[in-house]
Design a protein around this motif. Structure first.
Motif, PDB file in Angstrom:
ATOM      1  N   VAL A 396      39.881  39.585  19.327  1.00  0.00           N
ATOM      2  CA  VAL A 396      39.943  39.974  20.692  1.00  0.00           C
ATOM      3  C   VAL A 396      38.677  39.280  20.899  1.00  0.00           C
ATOM      4  O   VAL A 396      38.498  38.860  22.551  1.00  0.00           O
ATOM      5  N   GLU A 397      38.016  38.576  19.978  1.00  0.00           N
ATOM      6  CA  GLU A 397      36.984  37.690  20.524  1.00  0.00           C
ATOM      7  C   GLU A 397      37.082  36.419  20.550  1.00  0.00           C
ATOM      8  O   GLU A 397      36.458  36.273  22.062  1.00  0.00           O
ATOM      9  N   GLN A 398      37.704  35.950  20.956  1.00  0.00           N
ATOM     10  CA  GLN A 398      38.556  34.958  21.498  1.00  0.00           C
ATOM     11  C   GLN A 398      39.151  35.192  22.643  1.00  0.00           C
ATOM     12  O   GLN A 398      38.369  34.051  23.679  1.00  0.00           O
ATOM     13  N   LEU A 399      39.340  36.109  23.150  1.00  0.00           N
ATOM     14  CA  LEU A 399      40.188  36.484  24.442  1.00  0.00           C
ATOM     15  C   LEU A 399      38.434  36.583  25.164  1.00  0.00           C
ATOM     16  O   LEU A 399      38.941  36.477  25.975  1.00  0.00           O
ATOM     17  N   MET A 400      38.162  37.432  25.094  1.00  0.00           N
ATOM     18  CA  MET A 400      36.593  37.635  25.674  1.00  0.00           C
ATOM     19  C   MET A 400      35.984  36.548  25.911  1.00  0.00           C
ATOM     20  O   MET A 400      35.673  36.376  27.141  1.00  0.00           O
ATOM     21  N   LYS A 401      35.624  35.240  24.540  1.00  0.00           N
ATOM     22  CA  LYS A 401      35.167  34.340  24.931  1.00  0.00           C
ATOM     23  C   LYS A 401      35.810  33.761  26.213  1.00  0.00           C
ATOM     24  O   LYS A 401      35.487  33.073  27.177  1.00  0.00           O
ATOM     25  N   TRP A 402      37.587  33.065  25.242  1.00  0.00           N
ATOM     26  CA  TRP A 402      38.046  31.977  26.560  1.00  0.00           C
ATOM     27  C   TRP A 402      37.915  32.627  28.183  1.00  0.00           C
ATOM     28  O   TRP A 402      38.062  31.572  29.239  1.00  0.00           O
ATOM     29  N   ASN A 403      37.894  33.853  28.240  1.00  0.00           N
ATOM     30  CA  ASN A 403      37.880  34.773  29.745  1.00  0.00           C
ATOM     31  C   ASN A 403      36.856  35.358  30.362  1.00  0.00           C
ATOM     32  O   ASN A 403      36.553  36.120  31.348  1.00  0.00           O
ATOM     33  N   ASP A 404      35.560  34.927  29.511  1.00  0.00           N
ATOM     34  CA  ASP A 404      33.937  35.035  30.087  1.00  0.00           C
ATOM     35  C   ASP A 404      34.161  37.130  30.308  1.00  0.00           C
ATOM     36  O   ASP A 404      33.268  36.922  31.032  1.00  0.00           O
ATOM     37  N   LEU A 405      34.978  37.497  29.039  1.00  0.00           N
ATOM     38  CA  LEU A 405      34.587  39.041  29.585  1.00  0.00           C
ATOM     39  C   LEU A 405      33.623  39.637  28.738  1.00  0.00           C
ATOM     40  O   LEU A 405      32.709  39.287  27.538  1.00  0.00           O
ATOM     41  N   GLN A 406      32.479  40.859  29.771  1.00  0.00           N
ATOM     42  CA  GLN A 406      31.728  41.326  28.693  1.00  0.00           C
ATOM     43  C   GLN A 406      32.175  42.344  27.947  1.00  0.00           C
ATOM     44  O   GLN A 406      31.394  42.800  27.283  1.00  0.00           O
ATOM     45  N   SER A 407      33.174  43.091  28.298  1.00  0.00           N
ATOM     46  CA  SER A 407      33.909  43.890  27.781  1.00  0.00           C
ATOM     47  C   SER A 407      35.527  43.865  27.403  1.00  0.00           C
ATOM     48  O   SER A 407      36.097  42.811  27.661  1.00  0.00           O
ATOM     49  N   GLN A 408      35.969  44.933  26.859  1.00  0.00           N
ATOM     50  CA  GLN A 408      37.859  44.529  26.228  1.00  0.00           C
ATOM     51  C   GLN A 408      38.756  45.148  27.455  1.00  0.00           C
ATOM     52  O   GLN A 408      39.875  45.507  27.057  1.00  0.00           O
ATOM     53  N   ALA A 409      37.893  45.966  27.881  1.00  0.00           N
ATOM     54  CA  ALA A 409      38.631  46.521  29.439  1.00  0.00           C
ATOM     55  C   ALA A 409      39.389  45.704  29.978  1.00  0.00           C
ATOM     56  O   ALA A 409      38.892  44.956  30.859  1.00  0.00           O
ATOM     57  N   VAL A 410      41.072  45.677  30.309  1.00  0.00           N
ATOM     58  CA  VAL A 410      41.007  45.343  30.932  1.00  0.00           C
ATOM     59  C   VAL A 410      42.344  46.324  32.478  1.00  0.00           C
ATOM     60  O   VAL A 410      42.840  46.748  31.871  1.00  0.00           O
ATOM     61  N   LYS A 411      42.772  45.478  33.277  1.00  0.00           N
ATOM     62  CA  LYS A 411      43.538  46.725  34.455  1.00  0.00           C
ATOM     63  C   LYS A 411      44.773  45.518  34.335  1.00  0.00           C
ATOM     64  O   LYS A 411      44.894  44.486  34.078  1.00  0.00           O
ATOM     65  N   PRO A 412      45.736  46.495  34.723  1.00  0.00           N
ATOM     66  CA  PRO A 412      47.264  45.954  35.059  1.00  0.00           C
ATOM     67  C   PRO A 412      46.681  44.560  36.032  1.00  0.00           C
ATOM     68  O   PRO A 412      46.269  44.859  36.803  1.00  0.00           O
ATOM     69  N   GLY A 413      47.739  43.348  36.389  1.00  0.00           N
ATOM     70  CA  GLY A 413      47.590  42.569  36.596  1.00  0.00           C
ATOM     71  C   GLY A 413      46.590  41.245  37.139  1.00  0.00           C
ATOM     72  O   GLY A 413      46.626  39.917  37.490  1.00  0.00           O
TER      73      GLY A 413
END
Length: 422
Positions: A396-413
């Motif tokens: 999860v940490e890698q995905l957040m880093k690669w996508n510059d996410l501040q939280s784990q919340a994602v939405k469809p699309g």
């Protein structure tokens, strides 16, 4: 020299030598004296200490599990080996199945160690349900431990229309491990503990009273039992056999990701499942998958939740705002002219002048391009960052880093990078 001196000289010389030998010499300066160390007794069996102590390697979960096994091994019975080979007939599929349920195996093993139960019983849900949260029909077993309604009442587990604690991973696991320990205290043989779990404790005790206990060998217990009960024990010993020696079956057991470890999180005040999902960054499907006792998505949580560590850490931070202004990696890559391949949908994704490939039904098609590719994934309904990470075997940490996410919340699309930018 006169005659008197010549006569006295032989007498004086020994006297002078004796006087010199008895006198105390003056200490010489350190630079002029020879320093001799006092004799030291030899020391035996000393291992020289390294100059620099390196940190100990991370503990291997599978190694710890093997050390906790208490039943006979792979050679206990030919049927054990036969079932082990059946389970691993398709090694890649077996590895994927283990990877999907590994957090549950780790959680069950932790509970087994807490109650001093043989490590094989952390693998029991593989035999019972493949770790699936089977919904209980009327008078039918439920949950990954397949607990009957009558047994649930004995264990003090609530069974209601909209809430069934047989499906509660935390409470059912705790109850089962308590029961296993009690069985062992009564029976004194872990093989018989499995027989009692499958066939019933009282029926087994009647059999033992009539025919006596098993002999002290390393095979299957030589006590009368039904064919289904014997097969249940064989299957448990078979899956443990694979864990004992995975290379023997051409499989590689997945590594434990600490971020996947399940944690119990206390809920300070009652909240809906929807609120808990939003706060933890999980989809409703994922939240209920970890907390399947709630038979409806409209349930209210009042005590605790079971969450992966990464989601538990976010949950403890408090409520989060909905996803907004999320950077679109496709747009970024298009500006840079980098090729993109999608991990979903069967259509080619265009990015600038270069066209990458897509992965249809999760499988990639290799296409030659001149520049490095970036794999992307479009979030579907019901998906969360955690499920996407597990499916593609990243953290999860890698995905957040690669996508510059501040939280784990994602939405469809929403479009996510599944690899680091290069």
């Amino acid at each position: 020299m006169n005659i008197l001196s010549r006569r006295l000289l032989p007498t004086l010389i020994p006297l002078l030598l004796t006087a010199c030998a008895g006198s105390i010499p003056r200490p010489l300066p350190q630079s002029q004296s020879a320093v001799t160390a006092a004799p030291v007794a030899p020391v035996e069996d000393v291992t020289p200490a390294p100059r620099m102590l390196r940190p100990a390697p991370a503990a291997d979960f599978w190694s710890d599990m093997r050390d906790s096994f208490a039943m006979p091994g792979c050679e206990a019975d030919p049927q054990v080996m036969a079932w082990a080979r059946t389970y691993t007939k398709q090694p890649n599929r077996f590895e994927q199945q283990v990877n999907e349920v590994l957090p549950l195996i780790v959680y069950a093993h932790k509970s087994a160690m807490k109650h001093s139960v043989a490590g094989e019983f952390a693998l029991l849900p593989w035999v019972e349900s493949q770790y699936r949260h089977v919904p209980g029909q009327k008078n039918r077993p439920a949950g990954m431990w397949q607990i009957m309604p009558q047994t649930a009442r004995t264990l003090g587990l609530r069974v209601e229309k909209n809430y069934d604690e047989r499906l509660d991973i935390t409470k059912s696991t705790e109850s089962v491990m308590n029961m296993m320990r009690r069985y062992y205290d009564d029976l004194g043989d872990w093989r018989l503990v499995d027989v009692a779990y499958n066939a019933g404790e009282f029926g087994l005790k009647k059999t033992l009273d009539k025919h006596g206990g098993p002999s002290d060998d390393d095979g299957l217990p030589d006590v009368p039992m039904k064919a289904g009960t014997k097969e249940h024990l064989v299957k448990l010993m078979a899956i443990a056999c694979i864990v004992r020696d995975p290379e023997r079956f051409n499989v590689s057991l997945p590594r434990q990701d600490r971020q996947d470890a399940l944690q119990v999180v206390q809920v300070s005040s009652p909240q809906s499942l929807a609120q808990a999902a939003k706060q933890s960054g999980l989809s409703m499907n994922d939240l209920r998958d970890f907390n399947p006792a709630y038979r409806t998505s409209k349930g209210t949580i009042s005590s605790s939740l079971l969450l992966p560590k990464s989601a538990a850490d976010q949950y403890k931070l408090g409520p989060v705002d909905p996803v907004a202004d999320v950077a679109d990696p496709v747009a970024d890559d298009a500006g840079a002219g980098a090729p993109v391949k999608s991990a979903k949908h069967g259509k080619t994704a265009k990015a600038g002048k270069n066209t990458g490939t897509v992965a249809k039904s999760g499988k990639s098609k290799a296409v030659k391009v001149d520049e490095p590719q970036v794999v992307i994934h479009k979030v579907n309904n019901g998906e969360s960052l955690w499920t996407i990470a597990r499916r593609h075997q990243v953290s999860v940490e890698q995905l957040m880093k690669w996508n510059d996410l501040q939280s784990q919340a994602v939405k469809p699309g929403q479009v996510l990078k599944l690899t680091a930018s290069r």
